[in-house]
Design a protein around this motif. Structure first.
Motif, PDB file in Angstrom:
ATOM      1  N   ARG A  45      46.534  34.289  49.888  1.00 41.54           N
ATOM      2  CA  ARG A  45      45.727  35.078  48.956  1.00 41.54           C
ATOM      3  C   ARG A  45      45.037  34.088  48.019  1.00 41.54           C
ATOM      4  O   ARG A  45      45.630  33.581  47.081  1.00 41.54           O
ATOM      5  CB  ARG A  45      46.621  36.052  48.193  1.00 41.54           C
ATOM      6  N   TYR A  46      43.753  33.814  48.297  1.00 42.22           N
ATOM      7  CA  TYR A  46      43.026  32.774  47.564  1.00 42.22           C
ATOM      8  C   TYR A  46      41.807  33.374  46.855  1.00 42.22           C
ATOM      9  O   TYR A  46      41.013  34.090  47.456  1.00 42.22           O
ATOM     10  CB  TYR A  46      42.560  31.663  48.518  1.00 42.22           C
ATOM     11  N   LEU A  47      41.659  33.032  45.579  1.00 40.43           N
ATOM     12  CA  LEU A  47      40.547  33.523  44.782  1.00 40.43           C
ATOM     13  C   LEU A  47      39.633  32.358  44.413  1.00 40.43           C
ATOM     14  O   LEU A  47      40.088  31.341  43.896  1.00 40.43           O
ATOM     15  CB  LEU A  47      41.055  34.194  43.499  1.00 40.43           C
ATOM     16  N   THR A 128      32.397  37.066  50.038  1.00 38.97           N
ATOM     17  CA  THR A 128      31.709  37.040  48.746  1.00 38.97           C
ATOM     18  C   THR A 128      31.465  38.445  48.226  1.00 38.97           C
ATOM     19  O   THR A 128      31.005  39.321  48.955  1.00 38.97           O
ATOM     20  CB  THR A 128      30.360  36.306  48.882  1.00 38.97           C
ATOM     21  N   MET A 129      31.787  38.647  46.942  1.00 38.71           N
ATOM     22  CA  MET A 129      31.557  39.932  46.303  1.00 38.71           C
ATOM     23  C   MET A 129      31.412  39.728  44.793  1.00 38.71           C
ATOM     24  O   MET A 129      31.601  38.630  44.283  1.00 38.71           O
ATOM     25  CB  MET A 129      32.701  40.904  46.610  1.00 38.71           C
ATOM     26  N   ARG A 130      31.058  40.809  44.102  1.00 40.07           N
ATOM     27  CA  ARG A 130      30.935  40.751  42.646  1.00 40.07           C
ATOM     28  C   ARG A 130      31.665  41.939  42.039  1.00 40.07           C
ATOM     29  O   ARG A 130      31.644  43.030  42.597  1.00 40.07           O
ATOM     30  CB  ARG A 130      29.462  40.786  42.227  1.00 40.07           C
ATOM     31  N   GLN A 141      42.619  45.329  40.735  1.00 38.94           N
ATOM     32  CA  GLN A 141      43.582  45.738  41.761  1.00 38.94           C
ATOM     33  C   GLN A 141      42.998  46.749  42.739  1.00 38.94           C
ATOM     34  O   GLN A 141      43.365  46.774  43.911  1.00 38.94           O
ATOM     35  CB  GLN A 141      44.836  46.296  41.083  1.00 38.94           C
ATOM     36  N   SER A 142      42.067  47.568  42.287  1.00 37.10           N
ATOM     37  CA  SER A 142      41.481  48.572  43.181  1.00 37.10           C
ATOM     38  C   SER A 142      40.280  48.033  43.965  1.00 37.10           C
ATOM     39  O   SER A 142      40.055  48.420  45.116  1.00 37.10           O
ATOM     40  CB  SER A 142      41.050  49.808  42.387  1.00 37.10           C
ATOM     41  N   ARG A 143      39.520  47.123  43.358  1.00 40.58           N
ATOM     42  CA  ARG A 143      38.305  46.631  44.001  1.00 40.58           C
ATOM     43  C   ARG A 143      38.495  45.331  44.773  1.00 40.58           C
ATOM     44  O   ARG A 143      37.929  45.151  45.851  1.00 40.58           O
ATOM     45  CB  ARG A 143      37.198  46.420  42.943  1.00 40.58           C
ATOM     46  N   VAL A 144      39.255  44.404  44.208  1.00 41.43           N
ATOM     47  CA  VAL A 144      39.366  43.070  44.807  1.00 41.43           C
ATOM     48  C   VAL A 144      40.599  42.924  45.688  1.00 41.43           C
ATOM     49  O   VAL A 144      40.535  42.320  46.762  1.00 41.43           O
ATOM     50  CB  VAL A 144      39.361  41.985  43.710  1.00 41.43           C
TER      51      VAL A 144
END
Length: 358
Positions: A45-47, A128-130, A141-144
């Motif tokens: 799990r990498y950010l 990739t996202m924003r 927690q809900s989006r990413v």
């Protein structure tokens, strides 16, 4: 009668000290309820974070990135700095900040690595996202998190002000640890910054640092008038057209509400009204000043001992930094941080960060 020349102003030492300074103390240590990185970090799990803006806006993004990684139980990859914005600075993280210290100082809070690991002999390709601005922990927690669990590596782009200011106390303390303890400038920047401070101290035992944001684009964005008449309105109006989403503003109303940056002359008049004498030495941290020397002339008349990094250091000394806006901003940050009095004409990122440090 006090000697203004020796005191720097009619109020003598009262100008340079705060009676309440002894009441403030650091409070960034984690509580006993704060779960450590060793216990909470999940594997695969990498950010990744792509910051945005100038140095201090990016610094805010880096601070929030660590907290976002903690919320997501993820390993953070050392953030990417913005190399394409208005500032056009090609520096990477390790050329501005001490990356090893950043990683080690936060090791109990969040696991941080310098680059994504390879998987099956191939480098991971992050998704990739924003996220929305001021996204709270539930939002992450809900989006990413679902995407992170599926893709294993996620990069959040244009990462500025993407974390809510309303957070649990321990997350706020983590923000403080990152911003005020873990983000240290590289040795060359620190060394040059200290040299600038020493040179200001050699001129006077006390000095004021003024962070002067008065660049043309910043003034245009503010929507204010600064006394330059039709010529100014025409020039700044042309620059405003770069931001298609900016709404029409009422300059008089904005000024009445105190939302206009002070002009250099207004800053000088404020300092003199507070009691600082004309003998006081001022270090001015600024970019391109709209109107140039003509705009600065009233401030210089009020405070003839007017300095900047360009006046107290040679071109040769500044050569390793002068082509990089973030490195030059870092030098100003150090001098402003070490000054006896810090003054700003705006309430931007640097002012807020320095207020917290000081």
């Amino acid at each position: 009668m006090r000697n203004e020349q020796s005191s720097g102003g009619s109020l003598s030492s009262d100008l340079w000290t705060s009676r309440l300074s002894s009441c403030f103390y650091g409070c960034s240590n984690a509580s006993g309820k704060f779960t450590t990185a060793e216990k909470k970090t999940q594997p695969n799990r990498y950010l990744l974070i792509a910051t945005s803006g100038g140095l201090n806006q990016q610094r805010t993004g880096i601070t929030d990135a660590v907290v976002a990684a903690y919320i997501l139980n993820a390993t953070l990859v050392v953030p990417k700095l913005d190399q394409k914005s208005f500032w056009k600075d090609s520096s990477n993280f390790s050329e501005i900040f001490d990356a090893d210290w950043f990683i080690s100082s936060l090791s109990k809070d969040v696991e941080i690595i310098k680059q994504l690991p390879a998987k099956g002999g191939k480098a991971l390709n992050p998704y990739t996202m924003r996220v929305p601005r001021k996204c709270n922990p539930k939002c992450y927690q809900s989006r990413v998190l679902p995407v992170l669990n599926k893709k294993h590596a996620v990069q959040l782009t244009k990462f500025d002000y993407r974390l809510s200011n309303r957070l649990a106390k321990d997350l706020q303390k983590l923000r403080c640890r990152v911003n005020y303890h873990s983000l240290k400038f590289t040795a060359p920047i620190v060394e040059m910054g200290r040299t600038l401070v020493e040179r200001m101290r050699s001129k006077s035992s006390h000095f004021i640092a003024l962070h002067l944001r008065f660049e043309p684009d910043m003034l245009a964005f503010s929507g204010c008038d600064y006394g330059g008449g039709e010529k100014e309105r025409r020039e700044l109006g042309a620059i405003r057209k770069r931001w298609k989403t900016l709404h029409a503003s009422n300059p008089d109303k904005v000024r009445r509400h105190g939302r206009c940056p002070l002009t250099p002359e207004e800053v000088g008049l404020m300092l003199r009204a507070l009691g600082f004498g004309s003998d006081v030495h001022i270090y001015v941290a600024s970019g391109e000043v709209y109107g140039g020397n003509e705009t600065l002339a009233p401030l210089k008349a009020l405070f003839p001992n007017f300095h900047s990094k360009e006046t107290i250091a040679s071109k040769e000394e500044l050569a390793p930094f002068s082509s990089f806006s973030s490195r030059m901003a870092a030098l100003d940050f150090i001098v402003c941080d070490e000054s006896n009095v810090f003054v700003t004409n705006n309430n931007g990122n640097m002012a807020k960060i320095l207020a917290g440090r000081r």
